[in-house]
Enzyme design. Sequence first.
Site, PDB file in Angstrom:
ATOM      1  N   HIS A  16      43.965  13.069  18.784  1.00  0.00           N
ATOM      2  CA  HIS A  16      44.253  11.237  18.896  1.00  0.00           C
ATOM      3  C   HIS A  16      45.024  10.632  18.338  1.00  0.00           C
ATOM      4  O   HIS A  16      45.744  10.221  19.489  1.00  0.00           O
ATOM      5  CB  HIS A  16      42.819  11.495  18.790  1.00  0.00           C
ATOM      6  CG  HIS A  16      41.123  11.891  19.568  1.00  0.00           C
ATOM      7  ND1 HIS A  16      40.444  12.079  18.502  1.00  0.00           N
ATOM      8  CD2 HIS A  16      40.898  13.149  20.678  1.00  0.00           C
ATOM      9  CE1 HIS A  16      39.766  12.659  19.296  1.00  0.00           C
ATOM     10  NE2 HIS A  16      39.971  13.318  19.958  1.00  0.00           N
ATOM     11  N   LYS A  40      24.206  12.490  25.276  1.00  0.00           N
ATOM     12  CA  LYS A  40      24.441  12.790  24.628  1.00  0.00           C
ATOM     13  C   LYS A  40      24.289  11.835  23.201  1.00  0.00           C
ATOM     14  O   LYS A  40      23.612  11.128  23.153  1.00  0.00           O
ATOM     15  CB  LYS A  40      26.181  12.795  24.567  1.00  0.00           C
ATOM     16  CG  LYS A  40      26.391  13.933  25.529  1.00  0.00           C
ATOM     17  CD  LYS A  40      27.993  14.136  24.959  1.00  0.00           C
ATOM     18  CE  LYS A  40      28.825  14.969  25.569  1.00  0.00           C
ATOM     19  NZ  LYS A  40      30.323  15.317  25.371  1.00  0.00           N
ATOM     20  N   ARG A  89      46.461  20.604  25.123  1.00  0.00           N
ATOM     21  CA  ARG A  89      47.010  21.584  23.629  1.00  0.00           C
ATOM     22  C   ARG A  89      46.168  22.459  23.871  1.00  0.00           C
ATOM     23  O   ARG A  89      47.761  22.668  23.765  1.00  0.00           O
ATOM     24  CB  ARG A  89      45.277  21.235  22.732  1.00  0.00           C
ATOM     25  CG  ARG A  89      44.915  19.909  22.090  1.00  0.00           C
ATOM     26  CD  ARG A  89      43.371  19.948  21.404  1.00  0.00           C
ATOM     27  NE  ARG A  89      42.429  19.956  22.802  1.00  0.00           N
ATOM     28  CZ  ARG A  89      41.245  20.563  22.229  1.00  0.00           C
ATOM     29  NH1 ARG A  89      41.114  19.675  21.075  1.00  0.00           N
ATOM     30  NH2 ARG A  89      40.393  20.715  23.285  1.00  0.00           N
ATOM     31  N   SER A 127      37.799  17.387  16.860  1.00  0.00           N
ATOM     32  CA  SER A 127      36.413  16.549  16.726  1.00  0.00           C
ATOM     33  C   SER A 127      35.115  17.466  15.840  1.00  0.00           C
ATOM     34  O   SER A 127      34.679  17.362  14.682  1.00  0.00           O
ATOM     35  CB  SER A 127      35.763  15.318  17.522  1.00  0.00           C
ATOM     36  OG  SER A 127      37.272  14.409  17.948  1.00  0.00           O
TER      37      SER A 127
HETATM   38  O1  PNS Z   1      36.787  13.512  24.399  1.00  0.00           O
HETATM   39  P1  PNS Z   1      36.434  14.205  25.719  1.00  0.00           P
HETATM   40  O2  PNS Z   1      34.424  14.546  24.969  1.00  0.00           O
HETATM   41  O3  PNS Z   1      37.574  15.483  26.326  1.00  0.00           O
HETATM   42  O4  PNS Z   1      36.168  12.656  26.941  1.00  0.00           O
HETATM   43  C1  PNS Z   1      35.716  13.319  28.557  1.00  0.00           C
HETATM   44  C2  PNS Z   1      35.770  11.927  28.613  1.00  0.00           C
HETATM   45  C3  PNS Z   1      34.795  11.135  28.342  1.00  0.00           C
HETATM   46  C4  PNS Z   1      37.606  11.721  29.192  1.00  0.00           C
HETATM   47  C5  PNS Z   1      34.992  12.117  29.909  1.00  0.00           C
HETATM   48  O5  PNS Z   1      34.059  13.064  30.214  1.00  0.00           O
HETATM   49  C6  PNS Z   1      34.930  11.315  30.887  1.00  0.00           C
HETATM   50  O6  PNS Z   1      36.021  10.878  31.685  1.00  0.00           O
HETATM   51  N1  PNS Z   1      33.168  11.048  31.196  1.00  0.00           N
HETATM   52  C7  PNS Z   1      33.562   9.891  31.906  1.00  0.00           C
HETATM   53  C8  PNS Z   1      32.252  10.331  33.039  1.00  0.00           C
HETATM   54  C9  PNS Z   1      33.550  10.405  34.478  1.00  0.00           C
HETATM   55  O7  PNS Z   1      34.075   9.368  34.732  1.00  0.00           O
HETATM   56  N2  PNS Z   1      33.019  11.304  35.009  1.00  0.00           N
HETATM   57  C10 PNS Z   1      33.924  11.599  36.232  1.00  0.00           C
HETATM   58  C11 PNS Z   1      35.523  12.498  36.175  1.00  0.00           C
HETATM   59  S1  PNS Z   1      34.996  14.090  35.651  1.00  0.00           S
END
Ligand code: PNS
Length: 157
Positions: A16, A40, A89, A127
Amino acid sequence: MIALYPGSFDPITYGHLDIIERASAMFDQLVVAILNNPQKQPTFSAAQRQQQIEIAIAHLANTRVTHFPGLTVDCARQHKAQVIIRGLRVLSDFEHELQMAHTNKTLAAEIETIFLATSNEYSFLSSSAVREIARLGGPIAHLAPAHVIADLKAIWA
Ligand code: PNS
């Protein structure tokens, strides 16, 4: 231009941080946005994750940290970010990331998603891997900052 780098960051890793440092050099301002999803059960609270990231980015004057409970695009709009940054990645990341980028585009047409290829040495890093190695007592000094490792050790000590 302002960019938003959203994620779970549970906890922040050197992967990150690599994306954060490179994005902060590309944009006027960078906002690291922690998803605080009440459905979560993260290992670290949003406040803990925010503090972990704030320590890790103390050297980046144009970068700040926030957390958000809902949609990434709403958080981007709130911070006047025109760009969402995501790290890629490996190939298996791509399908999910593309789906999220398209979904976000339907929700907020004015916001672009830009993918940064994760640096080679972190292409395997997550993570969850850091949490698991820490839990099993393995070495993680090359994967996450020292203060994050201390927080992980405090959980499984
Ligand atoms: O680090 P991560 O878990 O890969 O991050 C995922 C994240 C937080 C970017 C994604 O789950 C997200 O944007 N969640 C917020 C809900 C949202 O906006 N959903 C619509 C897009 S799919």
